[in-house]
Design an enzyme around this catalytic site. Sequence first.
Site, PDB file in Angstrom:
ATOM      1  CD  GLU A 127      19.817  52.879  53.903  1.00 27.52           C
ATOM      2  OE1 GLU A 127      19.661  52.733  55.104  1.00 27.52           O
ATOM      3  OE2 GLU A 127      19.393  53.874  53.257  1.00 27.52           O
ATOM      4  CG  LEU A 128      24.536  55.774  47.679  1.00 22.62           C
ATOM      5  CD1 LEU A 128      23.218  56.421  47.303  1.00 22.62           C
ATOM      6  CD2 LEU A 128      25.547  56.834  48.079  1.00 22.62           C
TER       7      LEU A 128
END
Length: 540
Positions: A454-455
Amino acid sequence: MLGRELFLTLLILRIKNNAVESCHFQNNISAVEEEPFYLKYCLSSSAHGNEAATIKWSKFNESLGWVELNPRPSPRITLHDYALEFWPVELNDQGRYLFQMGNSTQEWELKVTKRNKHSCFSEKQVTSKSVTVKKSFQINCSKNYYEKWINRTSLYKNCEKIEESSKKLLMVKNAKFEDQGYYSCVFSLLHNGKLYNLTSTFNITVLGDHTKRIPVYLGPKFNRVEVELGESIELNCSALANQNDAVYWNFQKENETHVNVHEKEGKEIWISEGKEYVSKILKIEKVNEKNIGFLYNCTVGDTVSMDTQSFILVRKGTTDIPNHVFTRGMIISILISVAVVCLVILCVIFRVDLVLFYRHLVGRNETLTDGKTYDAFVSYLKECHSESGEEYTFAVETLPKVLEKHFGYKLCIFERDVVPGGAVVDEIHSLIEKSRRIIIVLSKSYMSNEVIYELKSGLHKALVERKVKIILIQFSPVSDFVFLPQSLKLLKSHRVLKWKADEPLSYNSRFWKNLVYLMPAKVTKPGQEESEDLPVLSVP
Ligand SMILES: *[C@@H]1O[C@H](CO)[C@@H](O)[C@H](O)[C@H]1NC(C)=O
Ligand SMILES: *[C@@H]1O[C@H](CO)[C@@H](O)[C@H](O)[C@H]1NC(C)=O
Ligand SMILES: *[C@@H]1O[C@H](CO)[C@@H](O)[C@H](O)[C@H]1NC(C)=O
Ligand SMILES: *[C@@H]1O[C@H](CO)[C@@H](O)[C@H](O)[C@H]1NC(C)=O
Ligand SMILES: *[C@@H]1O[C@H](CO)[C@@H](O)[C@H](O)[C@H]1NC(C)=O
């Protein structure tokens, strides 16, 4: 022979003169009305020894010719030896008089002038005398002829009494310039019980000594003259010098630089206290740039001794602002600067409030046209719940409560909004695509695979594609971010918010204001269903 005869005659005349002093040799005589006066025949050698001859006085009359004056013409006019006396003389006594004694005659023309009512003496009856400064002079008040009638003698200088005594002589040694003036001897004559005034006046002029002097300039040798362009000025070169000294300005007169410069015609000469001064004026009309800084020299003297005086024109100081104006200006500008600095500081401090206020004021909404579904994708720690219960509560409960219910944002929280199963990675990717912001709730235990994806995906979009902006919420007190991807450290500090869980927070707290500020602008509809919200905000 002739020379010897002449010498003898002169000698005899001298002796006779001593004997018959105060007789009138000259033909034209003047008197002042109301003063005693006499005409006296001067005995000559030819008349000598003829004393027994009868004496005859006549006055000329326009119509009758010579008219003999009786031995006693009037009580006012008397005959006395060789003299005709007037007690006093009047204006109508003016005329021609003739003395006859045997073959000897003498004729006079008498002029009687009016008395000057405004002065103690008549200016036509003064005897002028010059004395040199520091020399001595004397005023001799004696009237031999009237000696026997003199009752009192007074001495006046410029009509102010300076002495009244029997002293007939005023002696001035070491004459000064202030000794110059009119000295009048006033005799009071007592004749037949009547008093008469008789005045004789000396005009004393004190002269300086005429030894040659070296010119001395009045004023400094070098002069700065402040001017304004366009102004016309006169330079005055003056010196204590000698009357005959040359005085001139030296500048190249034919030079076109000096077309507006003219030397005044002639030199000015004046004498003060016996000293001679000369001066010459240089006129500069409408001063221009070329006149500024040029040395205008003036020379005084003769071929033996001469000296130069210089004048330079300088521009009037432009910084010559009056002091009080300057001080006031300084104070005002300092105050304005301080005010501006304060305003800037206030703007920086309350930037967030100002932006929020502005958004509220204009009803700005930037979420309408970008075609995205969510306002923010919330990325938080999904595993290790036992360790990070606070973060879970914050992400799943507190954030939606405040942002969704109170501020009207739409969040995407993976656990809540995504049905389990399916391609997680693709899902996350498309969800981030549909979001305007990524809110990363940051803690040490953040690093799980999914979360890292996600990051990274979010960072890629934010930093490379610039499609989405990242908001970092630093949750637990994280001392360092060593584990974070390098790119995250480049995030601007205002995009990192610190959540202090133990502080009670209201909607108006700085944390939420900052978060809303970082969120996209959206018209919020507060006060719908959040009556029970506040207790949630007071997270223990
Ligand atoms: C007195 O003397 C001065 C200097 O010589 C002269 O200028 C002035 O006219 C004289 N005054 C009279 C009244 O003669
Ligand atoms: C001057 O005259 C007064 C009278 O008018 C007389 O009393 C006085 O003695 C006289 N003085 C002299 C010095 O003659
Ligand atoms: C003579 O002069 C004195 C003072 O100067 C004055 O008081 C007096 O009246 C004068 N006398 C005459 C006859 O002018
Ligand atoms: C020049 O200066 C002298 C001395 O200060 C002064 O007496 C004279 O009147 C001045 N001349 C002019 C024309 O101003
Ligand atoms: C004026 O005098 C100064 C010295 O006093 C000299 O240096 C300068 O050359 C002179 N200028 C002119 C134009 O004579």
